[in-house]
Design a protein around this motif. Structure first.
Motif, PDB file in Angstrom:
ATOM      1  N   PRO A 206      43.898  44.244  37.854  1.00 40.86           N
ATOM      2  CA  PRO A 206      43.092  43.437  37.408  1.00 40.86           C
ATOM      3  C   PRO A 206      41.774  43.270  38.483  1.00 40.86           C
ATOM      4  O   PRO A 206      40.785  42.975  38.081  1.00 40.86           O
ATOM      5  CB  PRO A 206      43.824  42.100  37.330  1.00 40.86           C
ATOM      6  CG  PRO A 206      45.275  42.634  37.142  1.00 40.86           C
ATOM      7  CD  PRO A 206      45.204  43.791  37.974  1.00 40.86           C
TER       8      PRO A 206
ATOM      9  N   ASP B  23      38.115  44.010  37.263  1.00 40.29           N
ATOM     10  CA  ASP B  23      37.057  42.763  37.383  1.00 40.29           C
ATOM     11  C   ASP B  23      35.819  43.038  37.729  1.00 40.29           C
ATOM     12  O   ASP B  23      34.777  42.419  37.598  1.00 40.29           O
ATOM     13  CB  ASP B  23      37.928  41.547  38.214  1.00 40.29           C
ATOM     14  CG  ASP B  23      36.826  40.116  38.012  1.00 40.29           C
ATOM     15  OD1 ASP B  23      36.420  40.058  36.788  1.00 40.29           O
ATOM     16  OD2 ASP B  23      36.717  39.655  38.991  1.00 40.29           O
TER      17      ASP B  23
ATOM     18  N   HIS C  20      36.017  42.691  31.878  1.00 39.70           N
ATOM     19  CA  HIS C  20      37.243  42.660  32.108  1.00 39.70           C
ATOM     20  C   HIS C  20      37.637  41.171  31.548  1.00 39.70           C
ATOM     21  O   HIS C  20      38.643  40.625  30.868  1.00 39.70           O
ATOM     22  CB  HIS C  20      37.493  42.619  33.579  1.00 39.70           C
ATOM     23  CG  HIS C  20      39.285  41.926  33.948  1.00 39.70           C
ATOM     24  ND1 HIS C  20      40.370  42.429  33.695  1.00 39.70           N
ATOM     25  CD2 HIS C  20      39.322  41.040  34.815  1.00 39.70           C
ATOM     26  CE1 HIS C  20      41.259  41.702  34.020  1.00 39.70           C
ATOM     27  NE2 HIS C  20      40.575  40.735  34.845  1.00 39.70           N
TER      28      HIS C  20
END
Length: 587
Positions: free
Chosen positions: A543, A547, A566
């Motif tokens: 993540p 991101d 994202h």
């Protein structure tokens, strides 16, 4: 300064056959000049030795028996001349023999090395790495063995025929014994050659497996120690060593039989011919000089006969090793260009010729998965199956030499060296390798005029601690495979190496899988700034990295199903959340 290619190297388009016998003939065709040169000196070398008994016989009959001093001096001079010819041709014959051996070995190495590079990781999935290592360390030299003895073998054949004709002119019986007995003697060795070849193959197989076992153990030595597996490995290695020894013992028996035959059979042949000659001399059918000459011929015959058996022996060894090499030559890469779609640049008709500039401006597309990479952006590829996204990354970075230049991304690039293409797109795999040597060299910083780019790449990869852990820092030495570093440190140094290349397109496969969350956060923040304006592709499910991407592509069952940022995908795609936030959802 441009280098002149070695005249005996092989062109890039040289394609060796995938059959052992045809491979040897293929090598013969490419060095026929040196083979002919060896024969041109090997034949007079052995003939000058073979004709010495004839000159001695003439010196006895025409000089000593006839009491002719001039004839004796003349034939003595002939004997001296043949000795000089033998001395001169020996050196030149040996020079060509060594060249033939080295050329065959070197060219075998060239085509095999090209096959290894072409097949890539697919090769070591088909056969153990130790098998490939054994080919490079041992097989090439033995492939050249038969080329080494070719000059002497040509001389052996020519001298055998000449001596047979001389004997036939002096005695039909002795000539027939020579012409019939010699080939029969060689044919009898067939009973030894077949088991010899089988046992050489078996011994070579066991030796290759032992090398593979050792290479695999060295690679995983730290893991073995961690789980206490040393004793298990030791017993496996001892067992395989025993099998190699047993195969060697079985081979040595047949090899010893062949070596003994090389002495025994020509010796028996000499005894038979000498006995027949003595019987003819006693009967008055031949002169004393002819008897001495015939004895000299029979003594000489051990040389061509042993050379012929040596040639057969080395031919068998070369064929065994050639079979090992063609198994490597036949290896195909995971994604052959002619069997599966490859990426294309969508800036016009997909089949027209393009220049290197379109690599920098064109949209990169993988038609097999539907992945489209927009120039200048940071694109992330996510898949629940990491092998799918890794395969896409490999296809995006494929470069293939073509007949009309370089085929890259499905098109032909006009007048573009393949090195330029490979500098334009770089794929850094999830398990990058580090090699032993100076840190700057292994990071690719030797050509940098200063350390600014290196320090910037180290900062982006947060790898200063990895460098500082090496004795001497940037001026220190990396140990083999970077084994003194942790997995995260090796991964970050590999990222530094990729960033220093500064390619137009950089594909990173799981670049932070071995680092902690805090380090990963710093790397994720710095990569977009470092690569600003350049095309970057990141294959990851992190993540933190996702991101920072301009676009995220979700791949399911090998196809792109969802595209977005994202944050948009986290809120709008359950499939994306299952892949990226699975741990959160399970809680």
């Amino acid at each position: 300064m441009p280098t002149t290619p070695w005249p005996y190297a092989l062109p890039d388009e040289a394609t060796p056959p995938h059959d052992a016998d045809r491979l040897l003939l293929w090598l013969v065709r490419r060095q026929w000049r040196t083979i002919v040169g060896g024969a041109a000196f090997g034949i007079p070398w052995m003939l000058s030795i073979a004709l010495v008994p004839a000159a001695i016989g003439k010196a006895i009959d025409d000089g000593l028996v006839a009491r002719d001093g001039r004839a004796l001096v003349l034939w003595s001079a002939v004997i001296l001349g043949m000795g000089l010819v033998s001395a001169a041709t020996t050196n030149l014959r040996h020079w060509f023999a060594v060249r033939n051996w080295l050329f065959a070995a070197f060219r075998s190495a060239i085509v095999t090395e090209r096959a290894v590079r072409r097949a890539g990781p697919a090769l070591t999935r088909e056969k153990p790495a130790g098998e490939v290592l054994t080919a490079f360390a041992n097989d090439f030299w033995k492939v050249g063995n038969v080329f080494d003895v070719s000059a002497r073998f040509a001389g052996a054949i020519a001298s055998f025929v000449v001596v047979s004709v001389i004997l036939l002119s002096g005695s039909v019986l002795l000539g027939l014994v020579m012409l019939v007995g010699g080939p029969l003697l060689l044919a009898s060795l067939a009973f030894v050659m077949r088991p010899l070849q089988k046992r050489q193959e078996a011994q070579r197989t066991e030796s290759g497996e032992l090398t593979a076992l050792g290479a695999d153990t060295v690679t995983g030595l730290r893991v073995l120690r961690g789980v206490g597996g040393e004793e298990t490995f030791l017993s496996r290695y001892a067992g395989q060593s025993g099998r190699v020894r047993a195969a060697g013992v079985r081979l040595s028996g047949v090899q010893a039989l062949l070596d003994a035959s090389q002495v025994l059979l020509p010796g028996v042949f000499v005894v038979v011919v000498t006995g027949l000659g003595a019987h003819l001399a006693v009967a008055g059918d031949i002169s004393p000089g002819q008897l001495v000459a015939f004895y000299g011929y029979t003594a000489f015959l051990t040389m061509p006969l042993r050379t012929a058996t040596e040639f057969v022996n080395k031919l068998i060894t070369s064929r065994v090793m050639a079979r090992r090499l063609v198994s490597i030559l036949a290896a195909e890469p995971d994604h052959p260009v002619h069997n599966s779609p490859i990426p294309s640049l969508c800036t016009g008709a997909p089949d027209r010729t393009r220049g290197i500039g379109e690599l920098r401006t064109g949209e990169l597309v993988d038609p097999e998965s539907g992945v489209r990479i927009v120039p200048g952006e940071l694109t992330a590829i996510v898949s629940a199956r990491p092998e799918e996204s890794a395969a896409i990354a490999a296809r995006l970075g494929r470069t293939v030499p073509g007949r009309h230049g370089v085929t890259w991304a499905g098109v032909v690039l006009d007048d573009v060296p393949i090195e330029d293409v490979r500098r334009t797109i770089v794929v850094s795999q999830a398990d990058p390798h580090l090699f032993s040597g100076p840190v700057r060299r292994e990071l690719g910083a030797l050509d940098q005029p200063d350390d600014d780019a290196l320090l910037a790449a180290l900062h982006t990869a947060d790898a200063m601690d990895a460098v500082e852990s090496i004795d001497g820092g940037l001026d220190g030495e990396l140990e083999e495979r970077g084994r003194s570093l942790s997995g995260g440190q090796r991964q970050r140094l590999a990222l530094v190496r990729a960033l220093l290349r500064d390619p137009e397109v950089l594909v990173l496969v799981e670049p932070t899988s071995a680092v902690d969350a805090h380090t990963e956060a710093r790397i994720a923040e710095r990569i977009p700034k470092h690569r600003s304006g350049s095309t970057t592709v990141v294959v990851t499910a992190s993540p933190l990295l996702l991101d920072r991407a301009d676009r995220v592509l979700l791949v399911e069952d090998g196809q792109v199903t969802t595209i977005g940022t994202h944050r948009d995908l986290v809120h709008g795609s359950p499939a994306y959340r299952r892949v990226v936030l699975r741990e959160v959802e399970e809680e």
